[in-house]
Motif scaffolding. Sequence first.
Motif, short mmCIF file in Angstrom:
data_model
loop_
_atom_site.label_atom_id
_atom_site.label_comp_id
_atom_site.label_asym_id
_atom_site.label_seq_id
_atom_site.Cartn_x
_atom_site.Cartn_y
_atom_site.Cartn_z
N PHE A 1 1.16 -11.50 -2.51
CA PHE A 1 0.24 -10.38 -2.30
C PHE A 1 -0.97 -10.51 -3.21
N ILE A 2 -0.75 -10.83 -4.48
CA ILE A 2 -1.86 -11.02 -5.41
C ILE A 2 -2.70 -12.24 -5.00
N GLY A 3 -2.02 -13.32 -4.58
CA GLY A 3 -2.75 -14.50 -4.11
C GLY A 3 -3.62 -14.19 -2.91
N LEU A 4 -3.10 -13.34 -2.00
CA LEU A 4 -3.89 -12.93 -0.84
C LEU A 4 -5.14 -12.17 -1.26
N ILE A 5 -4.98 -11.25 -2.21
CA ILE A 5 -6.13 -10.48 -2.71
C ILE A 5 -7.19 -11.41 -3.29
N VAL A 6 -6.75 -12.33 -4.15
CA VAL A 6 -7.69 -13.25 -4.80
C VAL A 6 -8.36 -14.16 -3.77
N GLY A 7 -7.58 -14.68 -2.82
CA GLY A 7 -8.13 -15.59 -1.82
C GLY A 7 -9.14 -14.93 -0.92
N VAL A 8 -8.84 -13.69 -0.47
CA VAL A 8 -9.76 -12.99 0.42
C VAL A 8 -11.04 -12.58 -0.30
N LEU B 1 0.83 -1.21 0.00
CA LEU B 1 0.00 0.00 0.00
C LEU B 1 0.86 1.26 0.00
N THR B 2 1.94 1.21 0.78
CA THR B 2 2.86 2.35 0.79
C THR B 2 3.51 2.55 -0.57
N ALA B 3 3.88 1.44 -1.20
CA ALA B 3 4.49 1.53 -2.53
C ALA B 3 3.48 2.03 -3.57
N LEU B 4 2.21 1.59 -3.43
CA LEU B 4 1.19 2.03 -4.38
C LEU B 4 0.98 3.54 -4.33
N SER C 1 -5.90 -7.22 -8.80
CA SER C 1 -4.64 -7.91 -9.06
C SER C 1 -3.97 -7.41 -10.33
N LEU C 2 -4.79 -7.07 -11.33
CA LEU C 2 -4.23 -6.55 -12.59
C LEU C 2 -3.54 -5.21 -12.36
N LEU C 3 -4.18 -4.34 -11.59
CA LEU C 3 -3.58 -3.04 -11.30
C LEU C 3 -2.29 -3.20 -10.49
N VAL C 4 -2.34 -4.10 -9.50
CA VAL C 4 -1.14 -4.34 -8.68
C VAL C 4 -0.02 -4.91 -9.53
N SER C 5 -0.36 -5.82 -10.43
CA SER C 5 0.65 -6.44 -11.30
C SER C 5 1.31 -5.40 -12.19
#
Length: 363
Positions: free
Chosen positions: A241-248, A89-92, A264-268
């Motif tokens: 991190f992407i896996g966590l987003i998808v799983g939650v 989040l800080t990096a984003l 996940s696409l935006l994060v990627s």
Amino acid sequence: MHWTRYAVGVLATLAGLLLVWYFRDIVGYIIVSAVLAIIGTPLAKLMKRVRVRGRSVPDWLAALVVLLLLWGVGVAMFAIFIPLVFDKLTALASVDFSTILASFEQPLRKLQNFLEEYFSLNVSTISISDTIGAQVERLFNPEKLQNFLGSIVSGVANAVIALFSITFITFFFLKDDNLFLRIILAVTPTKYEGNVKHALSSASSLLSRYFIGILAESTIMMLMVSISLICCGYLPQNAFFIGLIVGVLNVIPYVGPWLGFGISLLVSMAFVGGGTTMTFIVLSLAITILAAQMIDNFLLQPLLYSNSVNAHPLEIFIVILMAGHFAGVVGMLFAIPGYTVLRVIAKEFFNHFKIVRKLTEKM
């Protein structure tokens, strides 16, 4: 006299609902504790059957061990994922999304020309890329992200109180299997006690299978997506991190997978670099999440949920749409367990209605 009794009942119900609303935080602690107790009770009962030197494990010890296990799982998940989430989040907050979206300028321009030419849409005054860019920048606005982080920090005190309260209540629910039942029976008219006992027993059984299935499904989805993305060349921390987003987000019916893919696409796009093309990012992520969803829909859900909800898929879909309309994403998240409890209650107390018999005939 007949109407007077009904009027008194309605007023008492309204007064009870007002009290529940006034003490909603405490009621929330009790509900969360009851859910945790439902998840941990099977293990607590198993421990109580163990005999050491001819003596069974005390109730308090079994409850304490299960509570520590629940805490251990929670602390382990937080220790692994919370620092990762804060870091991302800080990096984003410092990512220049306008530069990233610039790489999509050409395909978006082709899409806009296609819409204008083949569908006679008057979109010449609107730039698709500018619209998407504005929405992305609004969503990932650095100030909003910083405020979000600040709100998390400011809520730590309330979280500590909530965790302590939930832990305390959960311990006694685990220690005494019938404590929650006795609390409910204390405010239940005597003639309905049998119905309430049977309803709570059925609801506990159904919800226990449902929540355990949800936890297992989210964990497996997270691992599948993370490992697949690592195999595609993603850095492990980005993949997890992407896996966590998808799983939650997968716990949200129907909408969750789409939200997971979009975020996940935006994060990627923000974190996957090193000369990796955007086409590769989109394809690898789409194929990974699609494959995971196929496994989830055709293998995980039938195995994990079985007949835990015992409702027709169309019935569940309509309930989720209604819950989403009234309470948004949160409503969709709690639609299935809430509807399960309502069906159990309806079966016990309103089974003389034909529609109730039809909706609950498989329970």
